[in-house]
Design a protein around this motif. Structure first.
Motif, mmCIF file in Angstrom:
data_model
loop_
_atom_site.group_PDB
_atom_site.id
_atom_site.type_symbol
_atom_site.label_atom_id
_atom_site.label_comp_id
_atom_site.label_asym_id
_atom_site.label_seq_id
_atom_site.Cartn_x
_atom_site.Cartn_y
_atom_site.Cartn_z
ATOM 1 N N VAL A 2 28.211 39.638 43.768
ATOM 2 C CA VAL A 2 28.459 39.424 45.177
ATOM 3 C C VAL A 2 29.896 39.832 45.478
ATOM 4 O O VAL A 2 30.795 39.579 44.700
ATOM 5 C CB VAL A 2 28.246 37.926 45.529
ATOM 6 C CG1 VAL A 2 28.561 37.657 46.970
ATOM 7 C CG2 VAL A 2 26.830 37.514 45.200
ATOM 8 N N THR A 3 30.121 40.480 46.622
ATOM 9 C CA THR A 3 31.477 40.878 46.999
ATOM 10 C C THR A 3 32.020 39.956 48.070
ATOM 11 O O THR A 3 31.311 39.151 48.630
ATOM 12 C CB THR A 3 31.496 42.329 47.513
ATOM 13 O OG1 THR A 3 30.615 42.432 48.615
ATOM 14 C CG2 THR A 3 31.097 43.294 46.425
ATOM 15 N N ASN A 4 33.274 40.066 48.408
ATOM 16 C CA ASN A 4 34.019 39.287 49.389
ATOM 17 C C ASN A 4 33.297 38.091 49.972
ATOM 18 O O ASN A 4 32.275 38.294 50.532
ATOM 19 C CB ASN A 4 34.298 40.018 50.639
ATOM 20 C CG ASN A 4 35.062 41.197 50.708
ATOM 21 O OD1 ASN A 4 35.841 41.461 49.875
ATOM 22 N ND2 ASN A 4 34.855 41.872 51.759
ATOM 23 N N PRO A 5 33.878 36.991 50.017
ATOM 24 C CA PRO A 5 35.089 36.598 49.311
ATOM 25 C C PRO A 5 34.772 35.867 48.033
ATOM 26 O O PRO A 5 35.515 35.037 47.589
ATOM 27 C CB PRO A 5 35.777 35.681 50.306
ATOM 28 C CG PRO A 5 34.642 34.985 50.976
ATOM 29 C CD PRO A 5 33.494 36.001 51.004
ATOM 30 N N ARG A 6 33.668 36.170 47.435
ATOM 31 C CA ARG A 6 33.236 35.416 46.263
ATOM 32 C C ARG A 6 32.981 36.333 45.088
ATOM 33 O O ARG A 6 32.755 37.507 45.237
ATOM 34 C CB ARG A 6 31.959 34.646 46.593
ATOM 35 C CG ARG A 6 32.150 33.651 47.708
ATOM 36 C CD ARG A 6 30.855 33.045 48.072
ATOM 37 N NE ARG A 6 31.076 32.041 49.102
ATOM 38 C CZ ARG A 6 30.125 31.453 49.754
ATOM 39 N NH1 ARG A 6 28.876 31.730 49.520
ATOM 40 N NH2 ARG A 6 30.388 30.553 50.670
ATOM 41 N N SER A 7 32.961 35.745 43.931
ATOM 42 C CA SER A 7 32.618 36.450 42.706
ATOM 43 C C SER A 7 31.536 35.629 42.034
ATOM 44 O O SER A 7 31.593 34.415 42.031
ATOM 45 C CB SER A 7 33.855 36.529 41.809
ATOM 46 O OG SER A 7 33.522 37.033 40.560
ATOM 47 N N ILE A 57 34.450 30.647 44.141
ATOM 48 C CA ILE A 57 34.982 30.810 45.485
ATOM 49 C C ILE A 57 36.356 31.457 45.341
ATOM 50 O O ILE A 57 37.181 31.014 44.538
ATOM 51 C CB ILE A 57 35.105 29.452 46.218
ATOM 52 C CG1 ILE A 57 33.772 28.703 46.179
ATOM 53 C CG2 ILE A 57 35.627 29.643 47.627
ATOM 54 C CD1 ILE A 57 32.607 29.430 46.777
ATOM 55 N N LYS A 58 36.583 32.499 46.127
ATOM 56 C CA LYS A 58 37.854 33.223 46.100
ATOM 57 C C LYS A 58 38.562 33.040 47.428
ATOM 58 O O LYS A 58 37.949 32.783 48.455
ATOM 59 C CB LYS A 58 37.610 34.723 45.868
ATOM 60 C CG LYS A 58 36.875 35.041 44.582
ATOM 61 C CD LYS A 58 37.793 34.957 43.413
ATOM 62 C CE LYS A 58 37.097 35.425 42.144
ATOM 63 N NZ LYS A 58 38.004 35.716 41.083
ATOM 64 N N LYS A 59 39.880 33.211 47.410
ATOM 65 C CA LYS A 59 40.662 33.118 48.639
ATOM 66 C C LYS A 59 41.652 34.276 48.682
ATOM 67 O O LYS A 59 41.949 34.889 47.651
ATOM 68 C CB LYS A 59 41.395 31.781 48.723
ATOM 69 C CG LYS A 59 42.436 31.587 47.629
ATOM 70 C CD LYS A 59 43.134 30.264 47.744
ATOM 71 C CE LYS A 59 44.160 30.133 46.619
ATOM 72 N NZ LYS A 59 44.911 28.904 46.705
ATOM 73 N N GLY A 60 42.143 34.550 49.861
ATOM 74 C CA GLY A 60 43.135 35.601 50.034
ATOM 75 C C GLY A 60 42.575 36.818 50.738
ATOM 76 O O GLY A 60 41.436 36.841 51.185
ATOM 77 N N LYS A 61 43.398 37.844 50.823
ATOM 78 C CA LYS A 61 43.000 39.095 51.464
ATOM 79 C C LYS A 61 42.026 39.838 50.563
ATOM 80 O O LYS A 61 42.125 39.748 49.336
ATOM 81 C CB LYS A 61 44.228 39.951 51.733
ATOM 82 C CG LYS A 61 45.191 39.309 52.706
ATOM 83 C CD LYS A 61 46.398 40.161 52.935
ATOM 84 C CE LYS A 61 47.350 39.467 53.899
ATOM 85 N NZ LYS A 61 48.546 40.257 54.129
ATOM 86 N N PRO A 62 41.083 40.586 51.156
ATOM 87 C CA PRO A 62 40.068 41.277 50.344
ATOM 88 C C PRO A 62 40.645 42.127 49.215
ATOM 89 O O PRO A 62 40.069 42.187 48.139
ATOM 90 C CB PRO A 62 39.332 42.146 51.365
ATOM 91 C CG PRO A 62 39.497 41.418 52.655
ATOM 92 C CD PRO A 62 40.861 40.778 52.590
ATOM 93 N N SER A 67 41.213 33.279 42.659
ATOM 94 C CA SER A 67 40.354 32.106 42.507
ATOM 95 C C SER A 67 40.914 30.956 43.328
ATOM 96 O O SER A 67 42.125 30.752 43.397
ATOM 97 C CB SER A 67 40.293 31.698 41.034
ATOM 98 O OG SER A 67 39.616 30.479 40.904
ATOM 99 N N ALA A 68 40.019 30.200 43.943
ATOM 100 C CA ALA A 68 40.410 29.000 44.675
ATOM 101 C C ALA A 68 40.264 27.764 43.782
ATOM 102 O O ALA A 68 40.467 26.643 44.225
ATOM 103 C CB ALA A 68 39.557 28.853 45.932
ATOM 104 N N GLY A 69 39.866 27.970 42.518
ATOM 105 C CA GLY A 69 39.673 26.844 41.603
ATOM 106 C C GLY A 69 38.382 26.094 41.848
ATOM 107 O O GLY A 69 38.238 24.952 41.441
#
Length: 106
Positions: A2-7, A57-62, A67-69
């Protein structure tokens, strides 16, 4: 993947005609930023828990996601949710105690 904003890592996208969104989920927080899906998979495997899907769950600019932890882990059966929470809540990964709670994948 899966792309943005997750992995994510799919172990089995669909099984027995049940989509991921209909499966039981646990949320994991307080993960170290360097933790990966294979790291979490090993933790679950050691406890004999059947994982269907792991999504971080990821955070930040694409172009610079971090990682958001946090992770959502989809399990094979609803019976494993309580067991997973009991076995893994507080378990150490990279010297951090995971917080594992029952959740719903949305």
């Amino acid at each position: 993947m899966v792309t943005n904003p997750r992995s994510s890592t799919d172990v089995d996208e669909k099984s027995e005609g049940v989509s991921l969104h209909e499966r039981p989920v646990v949320y994991i927080s307080n993960l170290p930023y360097e933790a990966t899906a294979p790291d979490l998979q090993r933790v679950f495997d050691k406890e004999g828990l059947d994982v269907v899907h792991i999504e971080f769950i990821k955070k930040g600019k694409p172009e610079r996601l971090q990682s958001a932890g946090l992770a959502c882990v989809t399990l094979a059966t609803a019976d494993e949710v309580k067991t997973t929470c009991q076995k893994l809540d507080g378990k150490q990964i990279y010297n951090r105690a995971m917080v594992v709670k029952e959740g719903k994948f949305e």
